[in-house]
Design a protein around this motif. Structure first.
Motif: not given
Ligand SMILES: NC(=O)c1ccc[n+]([C@@H]2O[C@H](COP(=O)([O-])OP(=O)(O)OC[C@H]3O[C@@H](n4cnc5c(N)ncnc54)[C@H](O)[C@@H]3O)[C@@H](O)[C@H]2O)c1
Ligand SMILES: [Zn+2]
Length: 345
Positions: A172-176
Motif C-alpha cells: 500500500i505504501i509502495k503504490i501510494s
C-alpha cells in the motif's frame, strides 16, 4: 489476449456472489482455511467441483505442481473447455498459483479472482502476473494472464486478523509513493492502519496499479518495473528471514527511501516529510533496518540468482525522488551490497 483489465471488470460487493453466477462449469480453487470459517464454509459446499489448497510459498513450488495439476484436470474432466471458469478464493500465493493453472489448463480457461487478503486485493490479483517458485527462488516461471473478473468482497476482506492488515501495508505504501497525488495526500491523514482505511482507498489504490500496468502490460518497456519498488532487497529478507511478502516489501521500501536520500536523489525536506507523514511514520526506522540488515547472510549469492538481476550484474533499482516521482537507475550488485553494508552500520 487482453493484457490488462479495465476497471469495469472489478466488482465491489458486500458479500460473496452465488456460485451459480460462475456457470455450470466452474471449478473453485480456494485456501483451505475457508473450510473452517462460518462465512465461507456453506458457500464452498455449493460448488460441485472444488479444490482446496494450503496457502504459502510451498504452494507455488514447481516440484509439487504436477500433483496439483493432475487433480485439477480430473475435476475438469468432461467439461466443455470454453466454458470452464476457475474461481479462485485466497491470498496472493493462491492467486499466483491458480492464475498459473488457469493460464495453462487446456491452454487457458476463464479466470475469476476473489482476493481474500488485503495484499491480494490491492496488488497481486491485478495486473495478470502469475508465478511459481523454482529452487526456492520466487516467481521463476509464470505467465501474464489477467483475470476476467475480480471480486472485492467487503465481508471477506474486513474480517481479516490484524496480522494480515499489517502485512498489506508494504504494497500500500509502495503504490501510494509511486502514485503520489491524491493517494499520497490521503495517506497523510492516516492515523492507524485499519481495514476501514483500506476499504475506503481500495478503488484508488487499484486504479493506481492499473495506470502503471496499462502502460506496459507485459513488462517490456521498463515502466511496469516501477512496481518493484521495495522488492529487490525485500525479496532477500523474505527468503532469508521467512517473513511474509508484505512485511518484506515494507522493509524494502524503507531501504529504498534511505538509499534515495543518501544518493542525493531525494532532498532532506522531502525525506523528512515522508518520514514524518501519516503513512511514512509506519516505515521501519533506520535502527530497525540496521538490525534486520545484519541478519542477511551472503546477499551477493541471493541477488545474483534473483530474476531481476541481469547477467552483467547490473540491477535496475527503483529509487524515489518524491511521492509520485520514482526513478529507475542502473546500479551494480556491488553498489547495492555496499549500500546494504552502509545501512547496517
Ligand atoms: N502476482 C503479483 O502481481 C503479486 C504481487 C504481490 C505479491 N504477490 C505474491 O503474493 C503472495 C503474498 O500474498 P499474501 O500475503 O496474500 O499470501 P497468502 O496467500 O500466503 O496469504 C497470507 C496468509 O493469510 C491467510 N489468509 C488468506 N485470506 C485470509 C482471510 N480472509 N482471513 C484470514 N486469513 C487469510 C492465508 O491462509 C495465509 O496464511 C506472495 O507469494 C507474493 O509473491 C504476487
Ligand atoms: Zn509484491
Amino acid at each position: 489476449m487482453q493484457a490488462s483489465r479495465p476497471a469495469s471488470k472489478l466488482k465491489f460487493k458486500n458479500d460473496l456472489p452465488k456460485s451459480t453466477v460462475f456457470g455450470d462449469s466452474a471449478i473453485l480453487i480456494y485456501d483451505g482455511i475457508f473450510d473452517r470459517q462460518v462465512l465461507t464454509k456453506k458457500w464452498i459446499q455449493t460448488f460441485e467441483r472444488k479444490y482446496s489448497v494450503r496457502s504459502g510459498e510451498k504452494l507455488k513450488n514447481i516440484d509439487t505442481f504436477p500433483k496439483h495439476i493432475k487433480s485439477i484436470l480430473k475435476l475438469a474432466q468432461g467439461l466443455p473447455t470454453q466454458e470452464i471458469t476457475l474461481v479462485v478464493l485466497g491470498g496472493g500465493s493462491v492467486g499466483d498459483f491458480a492464475g498459473f493453472v488457469a493460464s495453462i489448463l487446456k491452454r487457458g480457461v476463464r479466470l475469476v479472482q476473489i482476493p481474500s487478503t488485503w495484499l491480494a486485493a490491492v496488488d497481486s490479483a491485478h495486473g495478470g502476473k502469475t508465478g511459481l517458485n523454482v529452487s526456492k527462488i520466487k516467481n521463476q516461471i509464470g505467465t501474464f494472464y489477467p483475470a476476467d473478473e475480480i471480486y472485492l468482497i467487503k465481508s471477506i476482506l474486513k474480517t481479516q486478523p490484524e496480522a494480515r492488515v499489517v502485512e498489506a501495508f508494504g504494497e500500500i505504501i509502495k503504490i501510494s509513493l509511486l502514485e503520489g497525488q491524491g493517494l499520497w495526500r490521503e495517506g497523510q491523514k492516516l492515523k492507524s492502519i485499519s481495514s476501514d482505511y483500506y476499504w475506503k482507498l481500495l478503488p484508488q489504490m487499484i486504479e493506481a496499479k492499473y495506470r502503471i500496468v496499462q502502460r506496459d502490460p507485459q513488462e517490456r518497456l521498463g515502466i511496469r518495473h516501477l512496481l518493484n519498488l521495495g522488492h529487490t532487497v525485500g525479496h532477500v529478507w523474505e527468503s532469508q528471514l521467512k517473513i511474509p511478502h508484505g512485511l518484506a516489501v515494507l522493509l524494502g521500501v524503507a531501504f529504498a527511501v534511505e538509499w534515495s536520500f543518501a544518493r542525493g536523489l531525494m532532498n532532506s525536506k522531502i525525506y523528512y516529510e515522508i518520514r514524518l507523514s501519516g503513512m511514512g511514520s509506519y516505515l521501519p526506522d533506520r535502527f530497525e533496518l540496521k538490525k534486520l540488515l545484519r541478519k542477511i547472510k551472503q546477499p551477493q549469492k541471493f541477488l545474483l540468482q534473483d530474476k531481476k538481476i541481469s547477467t552483467n550484474r547490473k540491477i535496475r533499482y527503483v529509487f524515489v525522488k518524491s511521492p509520485g516521482r520514482p526513478v529507475i537507475e542502473s546500479v551494480s550488485v556491488q553498489e547495492l551490497i555496499a549500500e546494504m553494508a552502509r545501512q547496517a552500520q
